[in-house]
Design an enzyme around this catalytic site. Structure first.
Site, PDB file in Angstrom:
ATOM      1  N   ASP A   1      -7.540  -7.567   2.439  1.00 33.82           N
ATOM      2  CA  ASP A   1      -8.596  -6.648   2.844  1.00 33.82           C
ATOM      3  C   ASP A   1      -8.775  -5.622   1.721  1.00 33.82           C
ATOM      4  OD1 ASP A   1     -10.568  -5.572   4.430  1.00 33.82           O
ATOM      5  OD2 ASP A   1      -9.248  -4.964   6.058  1.00 33.82           O
TER       6      ASP A   1
ATOM      7  N   GLU B   1      -9.690  -1.810   2.311  1.00 38.58           N
ATOM      8  CA  GLU B   1      -9.484  -0.384   2.568  1.00 38.58           C
ATOM      9  C   GLU B   1      -8.080   0.081   2.206  1.00 38.58           C
ATOM     10  OE1 GLU B   1     -13.006  -1.540   5.030  1.00 38.58           O
ATOM     11  OE2 GLU B   1     -11.022  -2.409   4.667  1.00 38.58           O
TER      12      GLU B   1
ATOM     13  N   HIS C   1     -12.470  -9.106   3.229  1.00 37.27           N
ATOM     14  CA  HIS C   1     -13.189  -7.842   3.397  1.00 37.27           C
ATOM     15  C   HIS C   1     -14.705  -8.022   3.359  1.00 37.27           C
ATOM     16  CE1 HIS C   1     -14.251  -3.620   3.063  1.00 37.27           C
ATOM     17  NE2 HIS C   1     -15.019  -3.933   2.036  1.00 37.27           N
TER      18      HIS C   1
ATOM     19  N   HIS D   1      -5.098  -1.825   6.435  1.00 40.07           N
ATOM     20  CA  HIS D   1      -5.254  -0.428   6.822  1.00 40.07           C
ATOM     21  C   HIS D   1      -4.915  -0.270   8.288  1.00 40.07           C
ATOM     22  CE1 HIS D   1      -8.870  -1.682   8.965  1.00 40.07           C
ATOM     23  NE2 HIS D   1      -9.104  -2.445   7.895  1.00 40.07           N
TER      24      HIS D   1
ATOM     25  N   HIS E   1      -9.921   1.941  10.808  1.00 38.89           N
ATOM     26  CA  HIS E   1     -10.915   1.362  11.704  1.00 38.89           C
ATOM     27  C   HIS E   1     -10.351   0.037  12.203  1.00 38.89           C
ATOM     28  CE1 HIS E   1     -11.781  -0.834   7.970  1.00 38.89           C
ATOM     29  NE2 HIS E   1     -12.308  -1.782   8.730  1.00 38.89           N
TER      30      HIS E   1
ATOM     31  N   GLU F   1      -6.199  -4.707  13.022  1.00 37.72           N
ATOM     32  CA  GLU F   1      -6.393  -5.965  12.305  1.00 37.72           C
ATOM     33  C   GLU F   1      -5.070  -6.641  11.952  1.00 37.72           C
ATOM     34  OE1 GLU F   1      -9.197  -5.175   9.105  1.00 37.72           O
ATOM     35  OE2 GLU F   1     -10.429  -4.026  10.508  1.00 37.72           O
TER      36      GLU F   1
END
Length: 280
Positions: free
Chosen positions: A8, A10, A60, A104, A116, A135
């Site tokens: 990902d 972030e 991502h 994240h 998030h 996630e």
């Protein structure tokens, strides 16, 4: 060893600004280079530990972020949209371990950099079988449904804490410490990449001690949206039902359907949010 790597953005080394996460944004091109650097550090650590292959999945946004021209030549890359299993694309039974890099913390976690869950604005919270879910848990559960353990989680300090609470003695590497959602204390890339490489090699060196994270079926996915309009639109999908005006649920015995459903949610949620202007 056959190793899977989901990357990902972030939680990537050096990044704190949403502009750095999106094509055309300020700093995006450099962000892609840093993302590829984190991926390469895992790949290098995996081969240091004796891996035979590493499959990398760009997990991502557009999933067109990792720089194939800069990727370690021993790895292969899954890139581009239209992937039915999104963040877990390419993960199959028989792989020896899954690694998660650039991850994240879930939505609402204090000091979680760019925190998030799946969608930055549209989703308030996600629940899996009644428990709040980020996630990391979503992908770990997908891996576990196929008997594959998660060996490494790299990202910000908050996601490392989240991963240890969820997975126990998983290897974690924190590349930044959150001050607030859009600010952090950062490690220089060379330092972060060395720690990721060493952490990956350590993790795979003790692979026999890891166990898959198993969520017992049936799987019930709950999503709390920020908008009644998005919830109503998602409830049109067969099998998805409205629990209340902003909350949908979906039940299945196949975890692959959980992962695939988020792809539909992303498309519907984005379209409805764009079409409704500032009221979302």
């Amino acid at each position: 060893m056959k190793i899977y790597l989901s990357v990902d953005m972030e939680g990537v080394t050096g990044l704190t600004d949403p502009e750095e996460m999106h094509h055309g944004g300020r700093g995006y091109e450099r962000g892609c280079e840093l993302m590829t650097g984190d991926a390469n550090a895992v790949v290098q650590g995996a081969f240091d530990a004796g891996a035979a292959s590493v499959l990398v999945n760009d997990a991502h946004g557009s999933t067109k972020n990792l720089r194939i021209d800069l990727l370690d030549e021993r790895a292969t890359l899954i890139r581009g949209p239209g992937k039915p299993h999104r963040m877990g694309q390419g993960l199959v039974a028989g792989m020896d371990a899954a690694c998660l890099a650039g991850y994240h913390a879930r939505a609402g976690v204090a000091h979680g950099v760019l925190n998030h869950t799946w969608m930055g604005r549209e989703i308030q919270n996600v629940y899996l079988n009644g428990e709040i879910c980020g996630e990391t848990r979503l992908v770990a559960g997908f891996a576990g449904s196929m008997g594959v353990p998660v060996a490494l989680v790299a990202g910000d300090e908050a996601v490392c804490e989240e991963a240890r609470e969820l997975l126990g003695d998983v290897e974690t590497v924190a590349v930044k410490k959150g001050v607030d959602r859009f600010s952090a204390e950062l490690l220089p890339p060379a330092v972060a990449w060395r720690r990721i490489r060493e952490g990956t090699a350590r993790a795979l060196g003790r692979l026999a001690g890891f166990r898959p994270y198993v969520v017992e079926p049936p799987y019930v996915l709950g999503v709390e949206w920020n908008s009644t309009a998005i919830a109503a639109a998602c409830a049109i999908i067969p099998g998805v039902r409205l629990v209340d005006p902003r909350h949908t649920e979906f039940a299945t015995d196949d975890y692959h359907e959980i992962m695939a459903l988020f792809g539909l949610f992303s498309m519907i949620g984005g379209q409805v949010a764009c079409g409704s202007g500032r009221y979302g």
